[in-house]
Scaffold this active site. Structure first.
Site, short mmCIF file in Angstrom:
data_model
loop_
_atom_site.label_atom_id
_atom_site.label_comp_id
_atom_site.label_asym_id
_atom_site.label_seq_id
_atom_site.Cartn_x
_atom_site.Cartn_y
_atom_site.Cartn_z
N ASN A 211 0.85 -1.20 0.00
CA ASN A 211 0.00 0.00 0.00
C ASN A 211 0.88 1.25 0.00
OD1 ASN A 211 0.53 0.83 2.85
ND2 ASN A 211 -0.34 -1.20 3.22
N GLY A 274 0.31 1.16 17.01
CA GLY A 274 0.23 0.56 15.67
C GLY A 274 -0.06 1.63 14.64
N ALA A 276 1.45 1.33 11.57
CA ALA A 276 1.69 0.70 10.26
C ALA A 276 0.38 0.43 9.54
CB ALA A 276 2.45 -0.60 10.47
N LYS A 290 8.55 -17.15 -10.68
CA LYS A 290 7.74 -16.05 -11.21
C LYS A 290 6.52 -16.60 -11.94
CE LYS A 290 7.96 -12.27 -14.43
NZ LYS A 290 8.66 -11.66 -15.53
N PHE A 327 -4.21 3.13 14.98
CA PHE A 327 -4.60 4.15 14.00
C PHE A 327 -5.72 3.54 13.17
CE2 PHE A 327 -1.62 7.82 13.46
CZ PHE A 327 -0.82 7.57 14.55
N LYS A 341 -13.27 0.04 15.70
CA LYS A 341 -11.96 -0.64 15.82
C LYS A 341 -11.42 -0.54 17.24
CE LYS A 341 -10.54 -0.49 11.03
NZ LYS A 341 -9.82 0.19 9.98
N LYS A 345 -10.83 -4.22 18.76
CA LYS A 345 -9.45 -4.66 19.00
C LYS A 345 -9.04 -4.47 20.46
CE LYS A 345 -8.07 -3.60 14.25
NZ LYS A 345 -6.93 -3.83 13.37
O1 PMT Z 1 3.04 6.07 6.61
P1 PMT Z 1 2.45 7.40 6.15
O2 PMT Z 1 2.57 7.58 4.67
O3 PMT Z 1 2.99 8.55 6.94
O4 PMT Z 1 0.86 7.33 6.42
C1 PMT Z 1 0.39 7.25 7.72
C2 PMT Z 1 -0.81 6.30 7.81
C3 PMT Z 1 -1.97 6.87 6.99
C4 PMT Z 1 -0.46 4.91 7.28
C5 PMT Z 1 -1.16 6.21 9.35
O5 PMT Z 1 -1.49 7.50 9.83
C6 PMT Z 1 -2.37 5.30 9.58
O6 PMT Z 1 -3.52 5.74 9.56
N1 PMT Z 1 -2.10 3.98 9.85
C7 PMT Z 1 -3.12 2.94 9.97
C8 PMT Z 1 -3.40 2.41 8.60
C9 PMT Z 1 -4.59 1.49 8.48
O7 PMT Z 1 -5.08 1.33 7.42
O8 PMT Z 1 -4.98 0.91 9.56
P2 PMT Z 1 -6.20 -0.22 9.59
O9 PMT Z 1 -7.47 0.52 9.69
O10 PMT Z 1 -6.02 -1.22 8.52
O11 PMT Z 1 -5.85 -0.91 10.94
C10 PMT Z 1 -6.26 -0.43 12.21
C11 PMT Z 1 -5.15 -0.59 13.19
O12 PMT Z 1 -4.82 -1.98 13.31
C12 PMT Z 1 -3.87 0.12 12.84
O13 PMT Z 1 -3.30 0.59 14.04
C13 PMT Z 1 -2.99 -0.99 12.23
O14 PMT Z 1 -1.60 -0.73 12.43
C14 PMT Z 1 -3.44 -2.19 13.02
N2 PMT Z 1 -3.36 -3.46 12.30
C15 PMT Z 1 -4.12 -3.69 11.18
C16 PMT Z 1 -4.07 -4.92 10.56
C17 PMT Z 1 -3.22 -5.91 11.09
N3 PMT Z 1 -3.13 -7.10 10.52
N4 PMT Z 1 -2.48 -5.66 12.18
C18 PMT Z 1 -2.53 -4.46 12.78
O15 PMT Z 1 -1.84 -4.22 13.79
#
Ligand code: PMT
Length: 406
Positions: A211, A274, A276, A290, A327, A341, A345
């Site tokens: 992504n 979190g 990421a 491939k 996040f 969320k 979570k």
């Molecule tokens: O990296 P940048 O370009 O600066 O952008 C920042 C950001 C937009 C990526 C950041 O601010 C942000 O919003 N991160 C969360 C991205 C996201 O899509 O989260 P989610 O809604 O898929 O997941 C919710 C939460 O669960 C997040 O804290 C995520 O890290 C966590 N998660 C999700 C899936 C997974 N398998 N494990 C996780 O820990």
């Protein structure tokens, strides 16, 4: 309020209309008992006079690299060594470009190259100029080298345009200087782990699912915590960023690797965040070779399986569970999805990130968040990711401390 008693501050002024606001900044610094020396670029002298600045700062104003008299009084290297901090307000697009490539073609840029003091920049320019990719790149380069941005703010500009590019107000710049010079190290003793960036889920040896996360938000947050003395572990997906000072970085590729590493660190942390953008799914089986185009079919069907949820698993720890912050990047019903969320979570806080708004969220220099927790919420308005992270870190620690008391 932190006093700046005896702190030695070089105020650099480059040529923009916001230069008039620097007079008030110098007044605030002097009122707080800082020693101030002003360095003007040639263009800045068209907006504010050396005489005014000398009267306000109480010291002669330095303007030229090639003035033997001025060099006799305090040479450029001496001035660079003298400074406890350099603040450049306003910092124009031209000055940012010159600093980004390491030019030393006037006194101010030379001092910036010759100093080891922290450098704060308060950008100010027309909103269209501020949005230009090259300006954003230059500012990002300067931030990666450790310079700190203050603002800019959004609003009406001197030219009549409306948008981001207005220099921060003198009191905002003044408090950023206080923070930068504060030796209080508010987060000393705190252990914080942060996930950042995207994950990559391999399809075959040459392709992957990923992504647009750049890691900038998570890295800025790591820096904000580390600068205040926290012990920071940064678990980074594949990103192209420099590790902030005093941060322990762990590089990973896939969600499973990020999961394994974060879970191994989590029980020793006070706070896990979190940030990421973790891939929700991965290939059921990664192809050894491939994948080839299939003759006779216009479709390729990939079978994906769910990845483990990293922060949900951290929040589910039965022993040594840290305070957990997530996040939520959403494009619609942002607060509603974020609140779901938070609950689903079992998180302590969640930062709702509206990524449908242009110029914030994924791979941008700026961001805005609404932070939710069980009994409250707070909005953190649009600003550069580091300034935002400083506010977010303070809010997270405040809620973490409240949770410890309860
Ligand atoms: O990296 P940048 O370009 O600066 O952008 C920042 C950001 C937009 C990526 C950041 O601010 C942000 O919003 N991160 C969360 C991205 C996201 O899509 O989260 P989610 O809604 O898929 O997941 C919710 C939460 O669960 C997040 O804290 C995520 O890290 C966590 N998660 C999700 C899936 C997974 N398998 N494990 C996780 O820990």
């Amino acid at each position: 309020m932190t006093t700046l008693n005896g702190k030695r501050i070089v105020v650099g002024i480059s040529g923009g209309i916001a230069a008039y606001k620097s007079i008030e900044l110098i007044r605030l610094l002097r009122k707080s008992d800082a020693e101030v020396r002003v360095v003007l670029t040639a263009a800045a002298a068209h907006f504010v006079t050396p005489l005014t600045l000398q009267a306000i700062s109480g010291n002669p104003v330095a303007e030229s690299l090639l003035d033997p008299q001025a060099e006799l009084a305090m040479g450029h290297i001496e001035l660079a060594k003298w400074a406890d901090l350099i603040v450049i307000a306003p910092a124009t697009a031209d000055l940012a470009a010159r600093l980004a490539v390491g030019m030393a073609n006037d006194l101010l840029s030379t001092i910036c190259l010759a100093t080891t003091a922290p450098i704060l920049l308060a950008p100010a320019m027309n909103q269209q100029m501020f949005r230009q990719a090259v300006v954003q790149q230059n500012l990002a380069v300067l931030q990666q080298r450790g310079m700190r941005l203050i603002g800019p703010n959004s609003g009406e500009q001197a030219c009549g345009d409306v948008g981001a590019g207005r220099m921060s107000e003198p009191n905002e710049i003044f408090s950023a200087i206080q923070t930068a010079l504060s030796t209080a190290q508010q987060f000393k003793g705190l252990k914080v782990a942060i996930t950042a960036g995207p994950t990559r889920e391999a399809i075959d040896p040459v392709r992957f699912i990923s992504n647009h996360s750049s890691g900038k938000m998570g890295f800025a947050l790591a820096r904000a915590f580390a600068e205040q003395g926290a012990e920071v572990s940064l678990i980074a997906g594949p990103v192209n960023l420099t590790t902030p000072p005093n941060v322990q970085r762990y590089d990973v590729e896939s969600a499973q690797q990020m999961h394994g590493l974060t879970l191994s660190l989590a029980p020793r942390q006070d706070i896990v965040i979190g940030c990421a953008a973790v891939a929700d799914y991965r290939m059921e089986t990664i192809a050894d070779q491939k994948l080839k185009k299939q003759d006779g079919s216009d479709q390729l069907i990939l079978k994906l399986v769910k990845n483990p949820d990293i922060i949900a698993d951290v929040a589910a720890l039965s022993a040594n569970r840290p305070f957990v912050v997530g996040f939520a990047a959403e494009t619609q019903d942002v607060l509603e999805y974020a609140a779901k969320k938070l609950q689903a979570k079992n998180l302590d806080m969640i930062c709702a990130n509206d990524v449908a708004v242009q110029g914030q969220g994924f791979n941008s220099e700026q961001n805005a968040l609404t932070v939710l927790w069980k009994n409250g919420q707070q909005q953190l308005p649009l600003s550069d990711k580091f300034s935002l992270s400083q506010k977010l870190a303070a809010l997270i620690v405040q809620q973490y401390q409240t949770a410890q008391i309860i």
